[in-house]
Design a protein around this motif. Structure first.
Motif, PDB file in Angstrom:
ATOM      1  N   ARG A 246       3.371   2.787  -8.375  1.00 19.08           N
ATOM      2  CA  ARG A 246       1.945   2.786  -8.684  1.00 19.08           C
ATOM      3  C   ARG A 246       1.749   2.441 -10.167  1.00 19.08           C
ATOM      4  O   ARG A 246       0.920   1.612 -10.527  1.00 19.08           O
ATOM      5  CB  ARG A 246       1.346   4.166  -8.387  1.00 19.08           C
TER       6      ARG A 246
ATOM      7  N   HIS B 184      -3.419  -4.527  -7.532  1.00 15.38           N
ATOM      8  CA  HIS B 184      -3.876  -3.520  -6.582  1.00 15.38           C
ATOM      9  C   HIS B 184      -3.505  -4.036  -5.184  1.00 15.38           C
ATOM     10  O   HIS B 184      -3.497  -5.256  -4.960  1.00 15.38           O
ATOM     11  CB  HIS B 184      -5.404  -3.330  -6.717  1.00 15.38           C
TER      12      HIS B 184
ATOM     13  N   ALA C 231       0.838  -1.205   0.000  1.00  7.10           N
ATOM     14  CA  ALA C 231       0.000   0.000   0.000  1.00  7.10           C
ATOM     15  C   ALA C 231       0.874   1.257   0.000  1.00  7.10           C
ATOM     16  O   ALA C 231       0.597   2.223  -0.722  1.00  7.10           O
ATOM     17  CB  ALA C 231      -0.921  -0.013   1.223  1.00  7.10           C
ATOM     18  N   ASN C 232       1.955   1.230   0.778  1.00  4.71           N
ATOM     19  CA  ASN C 232       2.866   2.386   0.829  1.00  4.71           C
ATOM     20  C   ASN C 232       3.463   2.660  -0.553  1.00  4.71           C
ATOM     21  O   ASN C 232       3.513   3.804  -1.017  1.00  4.71           O
ATOM     22  CB  ASN C 232       3.979   2.100   1.861  1.00  4.71           C
TER      23      ASN C 232
ATOM     24  N   TYR D 151       2.203   1.750  -3.453  1.00  5.97           N
ATOM     25  CA  TYR D 151       1.142   2.126  -4.397  1.00  5.97           C
ATOM     26  C   TYR D 151       0.681   3.569  -4.175  1.00  5.97           C
ATOM     27  O   TYR D 151       0.502   4.337  -5.115  1.00  5.97           O
ATOM     28  CB  TYR D 151      -0.031   1.161  -4.205  1.00  5.97           C
ATOM     29  N   GLU D 152       0.552   3.909  -2.898  1.00  4.30           N
ATOM     30  CA  GLU D 152      -0.003   5.243  -2.602  1.00  4.30           C
ATOM     31  C   GLU D 152       1.037   6.368  -2.670  1.00  4.30           C
ATOM     32  O   GLU D 152       0.692   7.501  -2.989  1.00  4.30           O
ATOM     33  CB  GLU D 152      -0.637   5.251  -1.194  1.00  4.30           C
ATOM     34  N   ASN D 153       2.299   6.024  -2.378  1.00  4.61           N
ATOM     35  CA  ASN D 153       3.273   7.108  -2.192  1.00  4.61           C
ATOM     36  C   ASN D 153       4.430   7.143  -3.176  1.00  4.61           C
ATOM     37  O   ASN D 153       5.242   8.062  -3.120  1.00  4.61           O
ATOM     38  CB  ASN D 153       3.830   7.049  -0.755  1.00  4.61           C
TER      39      ASN D 153
END
Ligand code: DLL
Length: 431
Positions: free
Chosen positions: A38, A47, A28-29, A31-33
């Motif tokens: 990403r 995802h 998640a880190n 993908y998001e940051n």
């Protein structure tokens, strides 16, 4: 000796639970940051919500060192630079180093990981430890420094080199632990023996790492100094030292699995190999905020042993690293790429573009010989000019690599030519 006993002795099921949470958080880190990740994950249709079990790690793409270089300097950072409290870089090279960064949280966990390594090797707050790694961008010195301070040991940040002074301080300050590369530890031990001062030293333990160390070399260091020497492993991209280390059983290096998820793959195909096989170590760090990485290809060849260890730690053990899957060579703890040597050679006149790198280990020390062809064979008869040329090459190589190479100038057309990929490196060190 444990540093975090409850975490170092978790049962495998609890460990897997922690790993899954860490993996989900890391994906998640990324993908998001990290826009680069990403895009990479999106291209593959992945995802973060697809990561439901630990085996789902295999759905993720690998990350290679070249991607860090391509995104130089901060492109893979997941936090703004103002949240980073430390920057380090890959060891030993000039040119553009591989830059890595740490948030406060990353530094805390890194020092705990190193604290576990040194405690597993027997260090306590009663130890006085001399650090003979070079301080600087290299993660080795500050990494061991902060881990040792964390356990309350007394740290002497001596840095590398200046052998006479190293030995003087070891004697005068009652040093009980030494942090060094195996080759430097060996050298120090030989000089100490020659000077007849070994009996006056209080040294008990060596924390050796950053390069490979054969059992024979270790035995010699131990015999010379009258100590126990332990091996510890890591790499800057994954934090630095503190990824794994030997306990006093010295039968493999415990990888701190609550923070690092290891896999072994076939370096040629990328396929995961059956348990116990030798292959390339791939690691996904599970805690890193500042520079999260997915399935990082270490390039190091080893195997994993999940059998329980008599020390009581449940974390998997890796064998000592027995080689590298890519062309990066580690000489005396310094990372060297043949391409760097090539770039130097190509800027010097009177020599051709054909060269060979020969790595040997003599008396447990690594040596690099650079064989390079002269453009004009008659130079071999003109000693003065030949020596001047050899000196220029050595000096230029030293300024780029940070280490001494032996240079051998050979007749034109004597180095093998290749049809496909050239094999420029001949490594005799593991024979
Ligand atoms: O060498 C980190 C480290 C510092 C580990 C001090 C232990 C002690 P790098 O400069 O990024 O980081 O180099 C990483 O060095 O991929 C291995 O090929 C090699 N290496 C590190 N430790 C060992 C070891 C540090 N114990 C590269 N045995 C890695 C064999 C090692 N090779």
């Amino acid at each position: 000796m444990y540093w975090q006993e409850e975490l170092e002795t978790l049962d495998r099921e609890q460990l897997a639970g922690i790993q899954l949470k860490g993996l989900q958080k890391t994906v998640a880190n990324c993908y998001e940051n990290v826009p680069y990740y990403r895009e990479k994950l999106s291209r593959l249709g992945i995802h973060p919500s697809d990561i439901k079990t630990l085996d789902d790690v295999r759905k993720l793409p690998f990350t290679k060192k070249s991607e860090l270089r391509d995104n130089y300097p901060y492109g893979l950072f997941a936090r703004p630079i103002k949240e980073m409290v430390r920057i380090h870089g890959s060891s030993g090279t000039t040119g553009k180093p591989t830059i890595v960064g740490y948030t406060r949280h990353d530094l805390d966990i890194w020092s705990d990981c190193v604290a576990r390594v040194v405690s597993a090797a027997g260090a306590t707050s009663g130890d006085v430890v001399q650090i003979a790694f070079g301080y600087g961008l290299f993660t080795g010195a500050l990494g061991l420094h902060q881990g040792l301070e964390k356990i309350g040991a007394t740290v002497i940040p001596m840095s590398a080199g200046n052998t006479e002074k190293q030995l003087m301080l070891m004697e005068d300050l009652g040093v009980t632990g030494l942090v060094a590369t195996p080759s430097y530890a060996l050298y120090l031990s030989e000089v100490a023996k020659q000077k007849g001062i070994v009996d006056r030293l209080k040294l008990k333990v060596g924390f050796l790492g950053a390069e490979s160390c054969t059992p024979e070399m270790r035995a010699q260091i131990e015999a010379n100094f009258g100590i126990i020497a332990t091996d510890n492993y890591g790499m800057s991209e994954l934090t630095g030292p503190g990824v794994s280390g030997e306990c006093i059983c010295r039968d493999g290096l415990h990888i701190w699995e609550d923070h690092f998820l290891p896999e072994i793959i076939d370096p040629a195909t990328g396929e995961n190999l059956p348990e116990g096989s030798y292959g390339e170590l791939v690691i996904t760090p599970l805690f890193k905020e500042g520079l999260p990485l997915l399935r990082y290809r270490t390039g190091d060849i080893t195997r994993l042993n999940y059998a329980p260890c008599p020390c009581g730690r449940t974390h998997v053990r890796m064998d000592k690293v027995c080689g590298r899957s890519d062309d990066m060579i580690v000489i005396k703890g310094v990372n060297v790429f043949p391409s760097q040597i090539e770039s130097v050679l190509l800027t010097i006149s009177h020599i051709g573009p054909h060269y060979l790198l020969i790595l040997t280990r003599e008396n447990f020390m690594d040596y690099l010989e650079v064989q390079v062809e002269l453009c004009d064979g008659t130079l071999l008869e003109r000693y003065g000019e030949l020596e001047a040329l050899r000196k220029t090459i050595r000096e230029r190589l030293h300024s780029v690599l940070g280490l001494d190479a032996r240079v051998k100038l050979v007749d034109p057309n004597t180095i093998e030519r290749f049809q496909g990929k050239a094999k420029r490196v001949v490594d005799h060190r593991y024979e």
